[in-house]
Write a protein that holds these residues in place. Structure first.
Motif, PDB file in Angstrom:
ATOM      1  N   LYS A  80     -14.552  64.703  30.619  1.00 29.66           N
ATOM      2  CA  LYS A  80     -14.212  65.438  29.397  1.00 29.66           C
ATOM      3  C   LYS A  80     -13.731  66.849  29.702  1.00 29.66           C
ATOM      4  O   LYS A  80     -13.123  67.498  28.857  1.00 29.66           O
ATOM      5  N   GLN A  81     -13.997  67.319  30.889  1.00 30.08           N
ATOM      6  CA  GLN A  81     -13.655  68.687  31.279  1.00 30.08           C
ATOM      7  C   GLN A  81     -12.162  68.774  31.615  1.00 30.08           C
ATOM      8  O   GLN A  81     -11.606  67.878  32.237  1.00 30.08           O
ATOM      9  N   THR A  82     -11.545  69.870  31.211  1.00 29.99           N
ATOM     10  CA  THR A  82     -10.118  70.047  31.509  1.00 29.99           C
ATOM     11  C   THR A  82      -9.840  71.238  32.414  1.00 29.99           C
ATOM     12  O   THR A  82      -8.727  71.388  32.898  1.00 29.99           O
ATOM     13  N   SER A  83     -10.817  72.086  32.632  1.00 34.30           N
ATOM     14  CA  SER A  83     -10.601  73.251  33.480  1.00 34.30           C
ATOM     15  C   SER A  83     -11.846  73.535  34.312  1.00 34.30           C
ATOM     16  O   SER A  83     -12.802  74.103  33.804  1.00 34.30           O
ATOM     17  N   PRO A  84     -11.835  73.103  35.551  1.00 35.59           N
ATOM     18  CA  PRO A  84     -10.798  72.335  36.233  1.00 35.59           C
ATOM     19  C   PRO A  84     -10.799  70.881  35.788  1.00 35.59           C
ATOM     20  O   PRO A  84     -11.795  70.389  35.259  1.00 35.59           O
ATOM     21  N   LEU A  85      -9.693  70.228  36.017  1.00 34.96           N
ATOM     22  CA  LEU A  85      -9.577  68.797  35.759  1.00 34.96           C
ATOM     23  C   LEU A  85     -10.320  68.067  36.871  1.00 34.96           C
ATOM     24  O   LEU A  85     -10.041  68.282  38.050  1.00 34.96           O
ATOM     25  N   ILE A  86     -11.292  67.243  36.511  1.00 33.50           N
ATOM     26  CA  ILE A  86     -12.074  66.500  37.500  1.00 33.50           C
ATOM     27  C   ILE A  86     -11.773  65.029  37.303  1.00 33.50           C
ATOM     28  O   ILE A  86     -11.923  64.492  36.199  1.00 33.50           O
ATOM     29  N   LEU A  87     -11.344  64.367  38.365  1.00 31.55           N
ATOM     30  CA  LEU A  87     -10.944  62.975  38.263  1.00 31.55           C
ATOM     31  C   LEU A  87     -11.325  62.210  39.516  1.00 31.55           C
ATOM     32  O   LEU A  87     -11.668  62.782  40.535  1.00 31.55           O
ATOM     33  N   THR A  88     -11.257  60.898  39.399  1.00 33.10           N
ATOM     34  CA  THR A  88     -11.590  60.039  40.521  1.00 33.10           C
ATOM     35  C   THR A  88     -10.321  59.520  41.186  1.00 33.10           C
ATOM     36  O   THR A  88      -9.328  59.250  40.518  1.00 33.10           O
ATOM     37  N   LEU A  89     -10.375  59.414  42.497  1.00 31.02           N
ATOM     38  CA  LEU A  89      -9.292  58.790  43.249  1.00 31.02           C
ATOM     39  C   LEU A  89      -9.645  57.332  43.448  1.00 31.02           C
ATOM     40  O   LEU A  89     -10.799  57.018  43.759  1.00 31.02           O
ATOM     41  N   PRO A  90      -8.698  56.441  43.306  1.00 31.37           N
ATOM     42  CA  PRO A  90      -8.993  55.026  43.528  1.00 31.37           C
ATOM     43  C   PRO A  90      -9.561  54.804  44.932  1.00 31.37           C
ATOM     44  O   PRO A  90      -9.114  55.424  45.897  1.00 31.37           O
ATOM     45  N   ASP A  91     -10.553  53.940  45.010  1.00 30.74           N
ATOM     46  CA  ASP A  91     -11.193  53.617  46.275  1.00 30.74           C
ATOM     47  C   ASP A  91     -10.406  52.503  46.962  1.00 30.74           C
ATOM     48  O   ASP A  91     -10.144  51.468  46.360  1.00 30.74           O
ATOM     49  N   GLU A  92     -10.024  52.729  48.203  1.00 27.04           N
ATOM     50  CA  GLU A  92      -9.247  51.721  48.921  1.00 27.04           C
ATOM     51  C   GLU A  92     -10.023  50.428  49.138  1.00 27.04           C
ATOM     52  O   GLU A  92      -9.452  49.391  49.404  1.00 27.04           O
ATOM     53  N   ASP A  93     -11.326  50.458  48.983  1.00 26.23           N
ATOM     54  CA  ASP A  93     -12.137  49.250  49.117  1.00 26.23           C
ATOM     55  C   ASP A  93     -12.490  48.662  47.765  1.00 26.23           C
ATOM     56  O   ASP A  93     -13.370  47.836  47.654  1.00 26.23           O
ATOM     57  N   GLY A  94     -11.803  49.082  46.716  1.00 25.03           N
ATOM     58  CA  GLY A  94     -12.103  48.643  45.359  1.00 25.03           C
ATOM     59  C   GLY A  94     -11.746  47.194  45.113  1.00 25.03           C
ATOM     60  O   GLY A  94     -11.311  46.462  46.009  1.00 25.03           O
ATOM     61  N   ASP A  95     -11.889  46.787  43.874  1.00 24.79           N
ATOM     62  CA  ASP A  95     -11.754  45.377  43.523  1.00 24.79           C
ATOM     63  C   ASP A  95     -10.345  44.832  43.718  1.00 24.79           C
ATOM     64  O   ASP A  95     -10.045  44.220  44.722  1.00 24.79           O
ATOM     65  N   VAL A  96      -9.485  45.058  42.749  1.00 23.16           N
ATOM     66  CA  VAL A  96      -8.158  44.461  42.803  1.00 23.16           C
ATOM     67  C   VAL A  96      -7.088  45.522  42.626  1.00 23.16           C
ATOM     68  O   VAL A  96      -7.328  46.599  42.085  1.00 23.16           O
ATOM     69  N   SER A  97      -5.897  45.182  43.045  1.00 23.62           N
ATOM     70  CA  SER A  97      -4.779  46.115  42.977  1.00 23.62           C
ATOM     71  C   SER A  97      -4.489  46.554  41.545  1.00 23.62           C
ATOM     72  O   SER A  97      -4.171  47.709  41.308  1.00 23.62           O
ATOM     73  N   ALA A  98      -4.609  45.655  40.585  1.00 22.03           N
ATOM     74  CA  ALA A  98      -4.337  46.010  39.190  1.00 22.03           C
ATOM     75  C   ALA A  98      -5.296  47.094  38.708  1.00 22.03           C
ATOM     76  O   ALA A  98      -4.887  48.009  37.985  1.00 22.03           O
ATOM     77  N   ALA A  99      -6.545  47.011  39.097  1.00 19.05           N
ATOM     78  CA  ALA A  99      -7.522  48.031  38.700  1.00 19.05           C
ATOM     79  C   ALA A  99      -7.165  49.373  39.323  1.00 19.05           C
ATOM     80  O   ALA A  99      -7.305  50.420  38.691  1.00 19.05           O
ATOM     81  N   LYS A 100      -6.694  49.353  40.561  1.00 20.06           N
ATOM     82  CA  LYS A 100      -6.277  50.589  41.226  1.00 20.06           C
ATOM     83  C   LYS A 100      -5.084  51.201  40.510  1.00 20.06           C
ATOM     84  O   LYS A 100      -5.034  52.415  40.301  1.00 20.06           O
ATOM     85  N   ASP A 101      -4.119  50.369  40.135  1.00 24.86           N
ATOM     86  CA  ASP A 101      -2.957  50.864  39.420  1.00 24.86           C
ATOM     87  C   ASP A 101      -3.357  51.466  38.075  1.00 24.86           C
ATOM     88  O   ASP A 101      -2.852  52.514  37.686  1.00 24.86           O
ATOM     89  N   ALA A 102      -4.262  50.805  37.358  1.00 26.58           N
ATOM     90  CA  ALA A 102      -4.720  51.318  36.067  1.00 26.58           C
ATOM     91  C   ALA A 102      -5.429  52.654  36.241  1.00 26.58           C
ATOM     92  O   ALA A 102      -5.219  53.585  35.457  1.00 26.58           O
TER      93      ALA A 102
END
Length: 125
Positions: A80-102
């Protein structure tokens, strides 16, 4: 909680930070990103808290493996925070490619304010 610091008042937030696992930090550093390593949820939260207080980072990107270790209530506050913007980077060991793209589309939409699609239109695929 007051996140304003003297540094933030003197300098605009212009920096991007990656909080990564030790195994992935080198890749981010080689790509030129300022990078902090963390091994667990406590270190991840401490790094984010310190960066908010420092006021230097405009974007704090957290490696997906670390993001998933942090309590959902903390992650909800961060998203919910915008300053700074805090976000997650897709995990290379994650489930499927579509989830990473989303996840990447959501990340970009939050960062720039509109949705980007990765499907070409009108040209060869």
């Amino acid at each position: 909680m007051n996140t304003t610091s003297p540094l933030r008042q003197d300098k605009p937030m212009t920096d991007a930070l990656v909080i990564a696992t030790p195994a992935t930090a080198t890749g981010f550093r080689l790509g030129g990103a300022r990078t902090i390593t963390a091994d667990d949820a406590a270190q991840t939260i401490a790094a984010v808290t310190q960066e908010i207080a420092d006021g230097r980072a405009a974007v704090i990107a957290i490696h997906g493996a670390l993001w998933s270790l942090v309590a959902p209530s903390v992650r909800a506050t961060w998203t919910k925070q915008t300053s700074p913007l805090i976000l997650t980077l897709p995990d290379e060991d994650g489930d499927v490619s579509a989830a990473k793209d989303a996840a990447l589309r959501d990340l970009l939409a939050r960062a720039i304010g509109y949705q980007i699609t990765f499907t070409p239109s009108g040209g060869p695929e």
